[in-house]
Design a protein around this motif. Sequence first.
Motif, PDB file in Angstrom:
ATOM      1  N   LEU A  93       0.836  -1.201   0.000  1.00  0.00           N
ATOM      2  CA  LEU A  93       0.000   0.000   0.000  1.00  0.00           C
ATOM      3  C   LEU A  93       0.873   1.253   0.000  1.00  0.00           C
ATOM      4  O   LEU A  93       1.736   1.419   0.861  1.00  0.00           O
ATOM      5  N   LEU A  94       0.648   2.141  -0.964  1.00  0.00           N
ATOM      6  CA  LEU A  94       1.450   3.355  -1.099  1.00  0.00           C
ATOM      7  C   LEU A  94       0.615   4.626  -0.998  1.00  0.00           C
ATOM      8  O   LEU A  94       1.095   5.711  -1.332  1.00  0.00           O
ATOM      9  N   ASP A  95      -0.615   4.521  -0.522  1.00  0.00           N
ATOM     10  CA  ASP A  95      -1.458   5.708  -0.383  1.00  0.00           C
ATOM     11  C   ASP A  95      -0.899   6.646   0.687  1.00  0.00           C
ATOM     12  O   ASP A  95      -0.370   6.212   1.718  1.00  0.00           O
ATOM     13  N   THR A  96      -1.049   7.938   0.448  1.00  0.00           N
ATOM     14  CA  THR A  96      -0.753   8.956   1.441  1.00  0.00           C
ATOM     15  C   THR A  96      -2.077   9.465   1.989  1.00  0.00           C
ATOM     16  O   THR A  96      -2.926   9.940   1.226  1.00  0.00           O
ATOM     17  N   THR A  97      -2.284   9.348   3.299  1.00  0.00           N
ATOM     18  CA  THR A  97      -3.550   9.781   3.880  1.00  0.00           C
ATOM     19  C   THR A  97      -3.483  11.264   4.233  1.00  0.00           C
ATOM     20  O   THR A  97      -2.445  11.771   4.666  1.00  0.00           O
ATOM     21  N   ALA A  98      -4.589  11.950   4.043  1.00  0.00           N
ATOM     22  CA  ALA A  98      -4.666  13.366   4.398  1.00  0.00           C
ATOM     23  C   ALA A  98      -4.518  13.526   5.914  1.00  0.00           C
ATOM     24  O   ALA A  98      -4.948  12.662   6.679  1.00  0.00           O
ATOM     25  N   PRO A  99      -3.900  14.624   6.369  1.00  0.00           N
ATOM     26  CA  PRO A  99      -3.747  14.832   7.811  1.00  0.00           C
ATOM     27  C   PRO A  99      -5.094  14.889   8.518  1.00  0.00           C
ATOM     28  O   PRO A  99      -6.011  15.593   8.065  1.00  0.00           O
ATOM     29  N   VAL A 100      -5.231  14.137   9.616  1.00  0.00           N
ATOM     30  CA  VAL A 100      -6.440  14.168  10.437  1.00  0.00           C
ATOM     31  C   VAL A 100      -6.038  14.324  11.902  1.00  0.00           C
ATOM     32  O   VAL A 100      -4.983  13.875  12.324  1.00  0.00           O
ATOM     33  N   GLY A 133       3.635  10.424  -1.623  1.00  0.00           N
ATOM     34  CA  GLY A 133       4.314  10.155  -0.363  1.00  0.00           C
ATOM     35  C   GLY A 133       4.784  11.398   0.368  1.00  0.00           C
ATOM     36  O   GLY A 133       4.320  12.516   0.135  1.00  0.00           O
ATOM     37  N   LEU A 134       5.732  11.199   1.271  1.00  0.00           N
ATOM     38  CA  LEU A 134       6.249  12.303   2.096  1.00  0.00           C
ATOM     39  C   LEU A 134       6.854  13.407   1.253  1.00  0.00           C
ATOM     40  O   LEU A 134       6.767  14.589   1.601  1.00  0.00           O
ATOM     41  N   ALA A 135       7.462  13.037   0.137  1.00  0.00           N
ATOM     42  CA  ALA A 135       8.119  14.025  -0.719  1.00  0.00           C
ATOM     43  C   ALA A 135       7.132  15.074  -1.206  1.00  0.00           C
ATOM     44  O   ALA A 135       7.471  16.265  -1.312  1.00  0.00           O
ATOM     45  N   VAL A 136       5.903  14.647  -1.499  1.00  0.00           N
ATOM     46  CA  VAL A 136       4.872  15.577  -1.963  1.00  0.00           C
ATOM     47  C   VAL A 136       4.113  16.178  -0.789  1.00  0.00           C
ATOM     48  O   VAL A 136       3.795  17.373  -0.781  1.00  0.00           O
ATOM     49  N   LEU A 137       3.829  15.371   0.221  1.00  0.00           N
ATOM     50  CA  LEU A 137       3.087  15.858   1.391  1.00  0.00           C
ATOM     51  C   LEU A 137       3.758  17.082   1.996  1.00  0.00           C
ATOM     52  O   LEU A 137       3.092  18.044   2.391  1.00  0.00           O
ATOM     53  N   PHE A 138       5.108  17.061   2.056  1.00  0.00           N
ATOM     54  CA  PHE A 138       5.834  18.173   2.655  1.00  0.00           C
ATOM     55  C   PHE A 138       6.549  19.044   1.624  1.00  0.00           C
ATOM     56  O   PHE A 138       7.308  19.949   1.997  1.00  0.00           O
TER      57      PHE A 138
END
Length: 285
Positions: A93-100, A133-138
């Motif tokens: 699983l490679l999904d990035t979950t939105a911050p909650v 992933g983290l690269a895009v999230l941040f």
Amino acid sequence: MQTKQSVTNSNTRATVIAAFGVLLMGLAVSETAQAQANQPTPLVFQAAGPDATSIQGAVDAFRASLGDNNANNPGPIQKGRREINWDGGNPNLLDTTAPVNPFLVFLNTRGSQYKTPGLGLSQAPPSGGTQGGLAVLFGNPNYAKIFRTFSRSRLFTPVGSNITEASFSIPGTNGNAPATVRGFGAVFTDVDQPDGTTPVAALGNRKASTLIEYFDKNNRLLFSSSVPAAPGDGSLSFFGIKFDDARIASVRITAGNVAPGPNDDRKHDIVMMDDFIYGEPQLIQ
């Protein structure tokens, strides 16, 4: 590896150097670990090194000390442990979950919830997947290279903060039966900064970047410690403690010395979290 923890004013620590990395044993350093007065001293499990092999022994010893994995079975159960590896039961699983905020995904099934003073908490791989992933999230492409997972394929992180707060309840009660646990440990990736125990002439006694604090049901501090560091990108660290009884009601984790976003450099130690392992939640007495 497990050792009885003691707290002194000494600036020494026992270190075993092995081909696979560094296993840190029984810190006896006031700046590194602090047991509170009139509290039992827990067993301490910790290790750090360049890859999963470096910490596997400490993680497995901690698991064994807590007992069998109770998975998603509803409580109350008197023995065993719970684990969260952030991968949704699927290592691909490679999904990035939105911050909650709060993070309640495992509240009912495994009896734990997580909060942050920041925007929220997310699960993400270092890179890849539809959301990047983290690269895009941040918004930092370097994050695709500097973090390593312990169990595939996602990590756990606060967004807008470097603080994560955990609390516990009886699994199957949807958070309506507050609980305590006898142990809690976590895996970290890329803890670069020193753990505060090595004086350096030019810098003095440097401050730790990653810290775990354990609290009782009355929010009194039971124990606190820095997390062992290892040099190089993608290193892995583990820290956990276990008491003889279930007295930990909450845990506060400071991961790195700043919130994720900046480049990981000498001034900014950016740290992500992986597996959480904790004792079976017991109803608060």
